[in-house]
Design a protein around this motif. Structure first.
Motif, short mmCIF file in Angstrom:
data_model
loop_
_atom_site.label_atom_id
_atom_site.label_comp_id
_atom_site.label_asym_id
_atom_site.label_seq_id
_atom_site.Cartn_x
_atom_site.Cartn_y
_atom_site.Cartn_z
N VAL A 253 1.04 -1.15 -0.02
CA VAL A 253 -0.01 0.03 -0.17
C VAL A 253 0.98 1.38 0.02
N SER A 254 0.67 2.16 -1.09
CA SER A 254 1.63 3.15 -0.97
C SER A 254 0.66 4.62 -1.11
N LEU A 255 1.26 5.55 -0.63
CA LEU A 255 0.63 6.93 -0.86
C LEU A 255 0.80 7.46 -2.08
N MET A 256 -0.05 8.15 -2.67
CA MET A 256 0.38 8.70 -4.11
C MET A 256 -0.15 10.06 -4.18
N ALA A 257 0.38 11.00 -4.85
CA ALA A 257 0.17 12.35 -5.23
C ALA A 257 0.24 12.61 -6.63
N LYS A 258 -0.49 13.33 -7.27
CA LYS A 258 -0.47 13.82 -8.63
C LYS A 258 -0.90 15.35 -9.07
N VAL A 259 0.03 15.98 -9.38
CA VAL A 259 -0.48 17.30 -9.90
C VAL A 259 -0.06 17.81 -11.13
N GLY A 260 -0.90 18.53 -11.89
CA GLY A 260 -0.44 19.10 -13.25
C GLY A 260 -1.69 20.03 -14.07
N TYR A 261 -1.67 19.96 -15.27
CA TYR A 261 -2.42 20.73 -15.87
C TYR A 261 -3.05 19.70 -17.21
N GLY A 262 -4.07 19.51 -17.41
CA GLY A 262 -4.47 18.70 -18.67
C GLY A 262 -3.97 17.61 -18.99
N ASN A 263 -3.30 17.34 -19.85
CA ASN A 263 -2.69 16.13 -20.33
C ASN A 263 -1.46 15.56 -19.40
N PHE A 264 -0.66 16.77 -18.83
CA PHE A 264 0.49 16.62 -18.35
C PHE A 264 0.53 16.90 -16.79
N GLY A 265 1.56 15.95 -16.10
CA GLY A 265 1.58 16.30 -14.77
C GLY A 265 2.94 15.48 -14.01
N VAL A 266 2.99 15.65 -12.95
CA VAL A 266 3.95 15.00 -11.98
C VAL A 266 3.55 14.07 -11.11
N TYR A 267 4.12 13.07 -10.86
CA TYR A 267 3.64 12.06 -9.50
C TYR A 267 4.64 11.70 -8.60
N ALA A 268 4.17 11.18 -7.52
CA ALA A 268 4.97 10.59 -6.52
C ALA A 268 4.14 9.57 -5.71
N THR A 269 5.00 8.18 -5.44
CA THR A 269 4.55 7.42 -4.64
C THR A 269 5.44 6.84 -3.44
N LEU A 284 13.66 -1.51 4.10
CA LEU A 284 13.35 -0.35 2.99
C LEU A 284 12.04 -0.25 2.39
N TYR A 285 11.78 1.08 2.22
CA TYR A 285 10.62 1.50 1.70
C TYR A 285 10.56 2.00 0.02
N PRO A 286 10.16 1.45 -0.54
CA PRO A 286 10.27 2.10 -2.02
C PRO A 286 9.56 3.52 -2.42
N PHE A 287 10.19 4.29 -3.16
CA PHE A 287 9.70 5.83 -3.33
C PHE A 287 9.86 5.82 -4.77
N ALA A 288 8.93 6.58 -5.70
CA ALA A 288 9.18 6.58 -6.92
C ALA A 288 8.63 8.10 -7.06
N ALA A 289 9.17 8.71 -8.47
CA ALA A 289 8.44 10.06 -8.81
C ALA A 289 8.86 10.18 -10.11
N GLY A 290 8.12 11.01 -10.94
CA GLY A 290 8.30 11.14 -12.31
C GLY A 290 7.35 12.30 -12.96
N VAL A 291 7.17 11.90 -14.36
CA VAL A 291 6.13 12.81 -15.12
C VAL A 291 5.15 11.86 -15.64
N THR A 292 4.05 12.30 -15.80
CA THR A 292 2.87 11.54 -16.47
C THR A 292 2.12 12.20 -17.57
N LEU A 293 1.75 11.49 -18.66
CA LEU A 293 1.09 11.85 -19.86
C LEU A 293 -0.42 11.15 -19.62
N ASN A 294 -1.41 11.93 -19.28
CA ASN A 294 -2.69 11.68 -19.05
C ASN A 294 -3.49 11.35 -20.39
N PHE A 295 -4.25 10.20 -20.24
CA PHE A 295 -5.37 10.08 -21.38
C PHE A 295 -6.85 9.59 -20.86
#
Length: 295
Positions: A253-269, A284-295
């Motif tokens: 189970v991971s916490l998730m955040a995602k913010v952006g505008y329209g088709n584009f954004g950034v995310y982190a878990t 150890l606890y996995p962490f990930a972050a990046g950019v997203t293209l929404n559809f």
């Protein structure tokens, strides 16, 4: 149209107009064989039809703005008049949960730092080559406030690639996870896991797809498979994959955040569950972050 209804219709229109806050409007009734239409003209509303009249057998429905007035005559010739407010048409909520994400992933200790326990310090990562891939295939939403705030949920999949900076690989030995030093000309060595994800989030946006949005929630994950991969170049390129769970926790189970505008954004878990089973590997606890293209 029944004569009695015709007599009541002008009074009904005046009543509805006054009740609906359009007392300055001039209402013109033009009757046809099947449907009556009412056109309103005023200084504040121009070229907009905000009133309509429909006749159905012995019932006349008069609509002005969001108000409706019903005039009905029964078989005895008695006429009934009542009003109602039209239900506002619901607008669609535009979710930004589905999409493709690309970023980097690391693992953190219980203090939120990248420092590893002494016995696992050779699991240090090459962060720039530790690639995270997220694919949320589809989503559904339940609006809470108009079309700007909703609970969204979906189904997707995710891959973590943990690229080791040292020439090591992982092995299971005597019921615990250990590292093993590699020899030769090592080109690449990594651990990859693949997950089935079910994200659930609360999203706030501007009421349309091309708007700013912010989404916060959690992701439940089920481990599908995992493997280590070692690529060497000794007299030719060789690849060695070892398919194994390596004591990874099968659920996460991971916490998730995602913010952006329209088709584009950034995310982190950030995972709330340890990467490896307790007492089987490092905490150890996995962490990930990046950019997203929404559809």
């Amino acid at each position: 149209m029944n004569n009695k209804l015709l007599v009541l219709l002008p009074a009904s229109l005046i009543s509805v107009a006054a009740f609906g806050g359009v007392s300055k409007d001039t209402v013109v009734v033009k009757s046809t064989s099947s449907v009556d239409t009412v056109v309103s003209k005023s200084s504040s509303i121009v070229k907009h039809n905000i009133a309509s009249v429909k006749e159905n057998v012995d019932t006349v429905v008069v609509t002005v703005g969001k108000r409706g007035l019903y005039v009905s005559e029964d078989l005895n010739g008695d006429v009934s008049v009542w009003t109602s407010k039209h239900k506002k048409k619901e607008k669609n909520f535009y979710s930004h949960l589905s999409g493709f994400g690309l970023g980097v992933n690391v693992y953190l200790n219980k203090d939120g730092a990248m420092k590893l326990p002494d016995q696992y310090k050779d699991m240090d990562l090459n962060v720039s080559k530790s690639i995270n891939v997220v694919l949320n295939l589809f989503d559904v939403s339940q609006p809470l406030i108009s079309n700007k705030l909703a609970i969204t949920a979906g189904v997707g999949t995710e891959w973590h690639n943990y690229r080791f900076s040292e020439d090591i690989t992982l092995v299971k030995e005597n019921g615990v996870l250990k590292t093993k030093a590699l020899t030769g000309n090592v080109v690449k060595t990594k651990l990859t896991d693949w997950w089935l994800n079910v994200p659930v989030a609360l999203e706030l946006n501007g009421g349309k797809y091309n708007s700013f949005y912010a989404s916060f929630g959690a992701v439940g994950s089920l481990l599908l498979n995992s493997h280590t991969k070692v690529v060497t170049r000794d007299g030719g390129k060789q690849k060695d994959k070892n398919w194994n769970a390596f004591y990874l926790n099968p659920f996460r189970v991971s916490l998730m955040a995602k913010v952006g505008y329209g088709n584009f954004g950034v995310y982190a878990t950030y995972s709330l569950v340890q990467m490896f089973q307790e007492d089987k590997g490092p905490e150890l606890y996995p962490f990930a972050a990046g950019v997203t293209l929404n559809f």
